[in-house]
Scaffold this motif. Structure first.
Motif: not given
Length: 563
Positions: A504-528
């Motif tokens: 539904n989103r990859y390489h399409g117009p629906a790949d948009e910012y979502d204020p409900n995203w869960d950033w915990s995984g992103a933060l952990r990965d960036l720490e690594i």
């Protein structure tokens, strides 16, 4: 970008979840000792991640296509963010590296037809096929070209495999299968490494080899599983203006036409020739396969608008305190597709996950390094252009490095962040290639995170993002992302999220910012990512590729010249 746990491992897992994958064998050489202690926990700013991602993926940036006002706005914004983070301009006092590009735009739709068979065939652009020319000419035409089915289109003498053996395809149209002959193998053993795609399976290789063989046109048969993405991705990526690196002689050594056929269209072509695609595909998987002339003639013509332009890589540096002429590099691509095929009236492919999020991660890492103080070695932060057009920005940097590649110790590539929650595991794309994996395992141990093999090595993800452009020149590059196993919901929830993104989103117009995203995984990965890079920057060791890796000889030669 690579598809997975939004975006890396999980989308691939959703395509091939039923295929077990062997754990890669132990490397042939013991890892080097490392003199630096494990890095301390960094300060990764969640506010920076959110702000930069939301800004870059806003409609104001128009999908960040290189060579557009949105692209120029992007590089200016990133230079400001690097400056604010505490970096220095990375290219002799400039934040930018100019990348010469050529934009080729179709004027009207191509008309592809086949004659000489049981019935004439004509295929609709976008619905049945896509086609472009890598040549920088105003008119493209292939007329009455003999059509040959060349199986997987591979010429690999070191593996005893040549689909072009005894065949002259000069001026002909070749039809090619995607991926490797053994991609359906359940393990990692086979003439082309079993389920793990080699570079011979990538569409880029297949078009390169068709050009070397002298073909006039080359069409790859699309199929979702071996391609690792649906026709919607082909359609969105191969239509509209196409970017290429400027080249001498207008790229006239390339094929006249390159394109894709839907599986249904390819079946019709084979049927018109009195053949069956499934039967030919089964034969092509066997060593000794002989290409099959189809007795058809292919015709295609279209006009092109040729526009030369420049885009820019953005480069910042944090000079090292002890050995500033030795470098660790972080890469992420800032570009996306720009104005694209509309869906429900929306024609901006904003690329929030792909790769505004990864670019935001690059900025947040720069902040964290600057706040912690310079390590022994210098850290390069490289935001590259035109990844979506074939890794053009990183390839240009590899061919024209601002900092010597034989003095670049290694690096980490970020192509999208995990925005669906923390996982219990991480995946190394192309695992078993370099000693950087030992650094990663130490960082994972501090977080209690398991290192898992790729769920779908058949997707060939190692060759689909910017780390590959530097690896080709011998620089050890790590590409690791969240695995499948979500802390909240487990593997089933992770795969469901990945499938939703892919569909539904990859390489399409629906790949948009979502204020409900869960950033915990992103933060952990960036720490690594930080911990790996910091340890690498504070050690005096030079981790290498493992002896079995295809880039080891290149690195050994380049380092011999540096010592």
């Amino acid at each position: 970008m690579r598809l997975g746990l939004i975006p890396a491992a999980l989308v691939a897992a959703s395509i091939g979840a039923c295929a077990p994958v062997d754990t890669p064998p132990a490397p042939a050489a013991a890892p080097q000792a490392v003199s630096a202690p494990p890095a301390a926990q960094p300060e990764i700013s969640l506010e920076t991640l959110k702000t930069v991602t939301q800004t870059l993926s806003s409609d104001e940036f128009q999908g960040r296509a290189p060579g557009t006002p949105g692209g120029e706005k992007t590089v200016s914004y990133l230079a400001q963010q690097f400056d604010k983070a505490g970096l220095q301009p990375g290219n002799n006092g400039s934040w930018y590296q100019e990348v010469p590009l050529v934009q080729v735009s179709l004027e009207g739709d191509p008309d592809l037809s086949f004659t000489g068979g049981k019935q004439p065939l004509s295929f609709d652009y976008k619905e049945d096929m896509v086609a472009v020319s890598y040549r920088f000419t105003p008119h493209t035409e292939v007329k009455n070209s003999d059509v040959v089915f060349v199986g997987y289109g591979i010429n690999a003498p070191e593996r005893g495999w040549n689909d072009y053996a005894g065949l002259d395809v000069k001026g002909k149209t070749v039809i090619i299968l995607v991926n490797d002959p053994d991609y359906e193998t359940q393990g990692l053993e086979g003439p082309f490494e079993g389920r793990a795609m080699t570079y011979y399976g990538r569409w880029t290789y297949k078009f390169e080899e068709a050009a070397r063989q002298g073909a006039a046109a080359a069409f790859i048969v699309h199929e979702t599983e071996p391609a690792a993405y649906g026709w919607n991705v082909v359609r969105s990526s191969w239509t509209g203006p196409q970017l290429y690196t400027d080249a001498p002689a207008n790229n006239m050594d390339e094929t006249v036409v390159n394109g894709w056929l839907t599986n249904e269209a390819a079946q019709q072509v084979m049927a018109a020739a009195g053949k069956d695609l499934a039967t030919l595909t089964a034969a092509a998987k066997q060593k000794g396969f002989k290409a099959v002339p189809l007795g058809l003639k292919a015709n295609i013509a279209f006009d092109n608008k040729i526009e030369r332009q420049a885009s820019r890589n953005v480069i910042g540096i944090l000079p090292g305190s002890e050995r500033p002429d030795e470098y660790v590099i972080y890469t992420a691509h800032w570009d996306h597709l720009g104005i694209c095929e509309p869906v429900d009236g929306d024609n901006i492919c904003n690329g929030a996950v792909d790769n505004a999020s990864g670019t935001a991660g690059l900025v947040a890492l720069a902040e964290a390094f600057a706040k912690a103080g310079a390590p022994d070695r210098s850290i390069i932060f490289l935001a590259v252009t035109a990844e979506e057009s074939g890794l053009l920005g990183s390839a240009y940097y590899g061919a024209n490095p601002v900092y010597p590649l034989n003095q670049t110790v290694g690096g980490i590539n970020i192509d999208g962040l995990n925005l669906v929650g923390e996982t219990r595991d991480m995946v190394v794309v192309g695992r078993g290639k370099s000693e950087l994996e030992d650094y990663l395992e130490r960082a994972l141990g501090q977080h209690g995170v398991a290192l898992k093999p790729e769920s779908t090595p058949e997707a060939g993800s190692y060759y689909r993002s910017d780390h590959f452009s530097l690896a080709k020149y011998g620089v050890p590059m790590l590409y690791a992302e969240s695995g499948d196993d979500l802390v909240n919901g487990g593997i089933a929830a992770g795969r469901a999220a990945a499938e939703d993104y892919r569909a539904n989103r990859y390489h399409g117009p629906a790949d948009e910012y979502d204020p409900n995203w869960d950033w915990s995984g992103a933060l952990r990965d960036l720490e690594i990512y930080y911990q790996v890079g910091r340890e690498l920057a504070d050690t005096n060791e030079w981790p290498n590729w493992y002896p079995t890796a295809e880039f080891r000889a290149i690195r050994d030669k380049s380092r011999a010249g540096a010592e």
